[in-house]
Design an enzyme around this catalytic site. Structure first.
Site, PDB file in Angstrom:
ATOM      1  N   TYR A 112      23.340 -27.775 -13.617  1.00  0.00           N
ATOM      2  CA  TYR A 112      23.273 -28.675 -12.340  1.00  0.00           C
ATOM      3  C   TYR A 112      22.743 -30.042 -12.719  1.00  0.00           C
ATOM      4  O   TYR A 112      21.749 -29.870 -13.557  1.00  0.00           O
ATOM      5  CB  TYR A 112      22.914 -28.325 -11.271  1.00  0.00           C
ATOM      6  CG  TYR A 112      21.416 -28.240 -10.801  1.00  0.00           C
ATOM      7  CD1 TYR A 112      21.241 -29.506 -10.168  1.00  0.00           C
ATOM      8  CD2 TYR A 112      20.504 -27.584 -11.118  1.00  0.00           C
ATOM      9  CE1 TYR A 112      20.042 -29.887  -9.423  1.00  0.00           C
ATOM     10  CE2 TYR A 112      19.299 -27.764 -10.737  1.00  0.00           C
ATOM     11  CZ  TYR A 112      19.151 -29.138 -10.045  1.00  0.00           C
ATOM     12  OH  TYR A 112      17.605 -29.481  -9.651  1.00  0.00           O
ATOM     13  N   PHE A 204      14.355 -24.305  -4.118  1.00  0.00           N
ATOM     14  CA  PHE A 204      14.937 -23.441  -4.813  1.00  0.00           C
ATOM     15  C   PHE A 204      14.757 -23.458  -6.419  1.00  0.00           C
ATOM     16  O   PHE A 204      14.601 -22.285  -6.837  1.00  0.00           O
ATOM     17  CB  PHE A 204      16.483 -23.841  -4.492  1.00  0.00           C
ATOM     18  CG  PHE A 204      17.510 -22.846  -5.463  1.00  0.00           C
ATOM     19  CD1 PHE A 204      17.769 -21.779  -5.099  1.00  0.00           C
ATOM     20  CD2 PHE A 204      18.022 -23.270  -6.663  1.00  0.00           C
ATOM     21  CE1 PHE A 204      18.805 -20.895  -5.628  1.00  0.00           C
ATOM     22  CE2 PHE A 204      18.842 -22.711  -7.560  1.00  0.00           C
ATOM     23  CZ  PHE A 204      19.366 -21.304  -6.966  1.00  0.00           C
ATOM     24  N   ASP A 205      14.560 -24.688  -6.849  1.00  0.00           N
ATOM     25  CA  ASP A 205      14.434 -24.786  -8.277  1.00  0.00           C
ATOM     26  C   ASP A 205      12.865 -24.077  -8.756  1.00  0.00           C
ATOM     27  O   ASP A 205      12.913 -23.275  -9.724  1.00  0.00           O
ATOM     28  CB  ASP A 205      14.331 -26.261  -8.941  1.00  0.00           C
ATOM     29  CG  ASP A 205      15.835 -26.978  -8.393  1.00  0.00           C
ATOM     30  OD1 ASP A 205      16.181 -27.147  -7.548  1.00  0.00           O
ATOM     31  OD2 ASP A 205      16.141 -27.808  -9.363  1.00  0.00           O
ATOM     32  N   THR A 206      12.125 -24.658  -8.000  1.00  0.00           N
ATOM     33  CA  THR A 206      10.654 -24.248  -8.457  1.00  0.00           C
ATOM     34  C   THR A 206      10.495 -22.532  -8.366  1.00  0.00           C
ATOM     35  O   THR A 206      10.129 -21.904  -9.176  1.00  0.00           O
ATOM     36  CB  THR A 206       9.717 -24.796  -7.196  1.00  0.00           C
ATOM     37  OG1 THR A 206       9.582 -26.279  -7.386  1.00  0.00           O
ATOM     38  CG2 THR A 206       8.207 -24.268  -7.751  1.00  0.00           C
TER      39      THR A 206
END
Length: 422
Positions: A112, A204-206
């Protein structure tokens, strides 16, 4: 996304062979009210991939409940540009959009990027190449590497570095840049990892990276050239507050052993040459030996320090028994989690009880050695006592590892799932 327990542990990495007619890479662009930038972004990305990417690809626009003309623009792009599709979500949240699209995609590599294309697209192929080759499990762009070239204001620079410092100090994170909107993951990893990620927003990424790192997955980092978007709609204060809540939640879950990270473990020797070079080794033995030795060294040092301390006020046998008991409890706890990958509270009491039986074997060996030394020498020197204990502990250590592996923490193979079970 429910946890599919039938998947078992991750298989060894392998090079991803393209399937005719299917994309190797699916690049997701999550958007919210981006009617102005969406068209130029998608066309520029599509042109770049057409010229530089050697495999089939797809671009997926994930509309996060936009209220402007973004859905119409996305639909028009999907209808006019080959390899572009769009999906609409009625709830906002970047994490929700990525989870939804990634869980439905059949592409073996999922990526993404932000719609503003702040990251130079020349980093895209280096980002996904290690995932295609089988070398790594996840990949992230980093703006904090020495070779990265970044243009952004002092405020965002401070916030980014402060956040990554927080992650290092609170969650022991070793990856350098959690917030860069430029990431990729292998689909087989996503199938097992995403159900463990609770956040649906910016954290979310972390959360995904922290869990992946704690599970021992390989995270490849690519230095990027990055130019800040002055029109970014990210609310720094709100995002920072949500991130702090996420750090606390994930840190607490990790401390309590509440996450089944063992399902993300890769077998030792992903490269077939590694496996052929180690004939006859049971699965995971080399890794377990390394972990056991590391824990053993620390336990031995702690045991000798405790023995020396207790020896000041008591005889050698009581000092040995107390020091060995304390170090045995700590040793079992460390080996349970670090060497054999057992997490959670299930069977913890039983493991400690079995560890105490193993401790009794070590006590018999070391106490017998001290008794033999006492019979041979009336008043042995303290250094001689330590030398005898070290030798006896070496013998006890070999036996302890064998008992731990075969009896206390035996390898549990997944139970086959019958076809009629849903």
């Amino acid at each position: 996304m429910p946890i599919d327990t039938s998947l078992g542990a991750l298989p060894a990495r392998a090079h991803l062979a393209p399937v005719p007619g299917e994309p190797v890479l699916d690049v997701v662009i999550p958007v919210f009210n981006e009617e102005k930038d969406l068209g130029p972004c998608v066309r520029r990305l599509h042109d770049h991939l057409t010229r530089t990417f050697p495999y089939p690809f797809r671009i997926t626009i994930a509309d996060n409940a936009s209220t402007d003309r973004t859905p119409q623009v996305a639909a028009a792009l999907a209808g006019s540009v080959d390899g572009v599709r769009s999906t609409r979500l009625e709830e906002n949240g970047r994490g929700r959009a990525l989870r939804t699209v990634w869980s439905r995609s059949e592409a073996p590599v999922l990526a993404y990027m932000d719609v503003d294309l702040s990251t130079d697209l020349n980093a895209l192929l280096p980002l996904v190449a290690p995932l295609i080759s089988g070398h790594s499990d996840l990949a992230i762009g980093t703006r904090l590497a020495r070779s990265s070239r970044v243009v952004r204001g002092a405020k965002r620079e401070f916030v980014s570095r402060a956040y990554n410092l927080l992650l290092r100090s609170s969650l022991a994170a070793r990856f350098s840049d959690a917030q860069c909107g430029f990431k990729a993951i292998r689909r087989d990893v996503a199938q097992r990892l995403l159900p463990l990620v609770e956040d649906s927003g910016w954290f979310f990424d972390t959360e995904m990276l922290v869990l992946a790192e704690r599970a021992g997955l390989r995270i490849h980092e690519v230095p990027v050239d990055w130019v800040d978007d002055p029109d970014s709609t990210v609310h720094i204060v709100k995002t920072a507050t949500e991130d702090l809540k996420g750090v606390w939640r994930v840190g607490r879950a990790l401390a309590m052993g509440a996450l089944p990270l063992d399902r993300l473990a890769r077998p030792f020797g992903d490269d077939p040459r590694d496996r052929s070079a180690l004939p006859g080794l049971p699965s995971g033995l080399a890794r377990q030996l390394l972990g056991f030795c590391a824990v053993g060294v620390l336990s031995t040092v702690g045991y000798l320090l405790l023995y020396s301390l207790f020896r000041l006020g008591t005889g050698p046998q009581p000092a040995n028994a107390i020091a060995l008991l304390v170090s045995a409890v700590a040793n079992t706890t460390a080996n349970r989690r670090l060497t054999f990958g057992v997490r959670g509270r299930a069977r913890a009491v039983r493991h400690q009880a079995q560890g105490l039986v193993v401790f009794a074997v070590g006590l018999a060996l070391t106490s017998g050695s001290l008794a033999a030394l006492g019979a041979a020498t009336a008043r042995p020197a303290h250094s001689t006592e330590l030398a005898v204990l070290i030798t006896a502990n070496l013998a006890a250590t070999v036996l302890r590892f064998l008992l731990f592996r075969a009896w206390v923490f035996p390898e549990r193979r997944p139970t086959p799932v019958k076809d009629d079970i849903r």
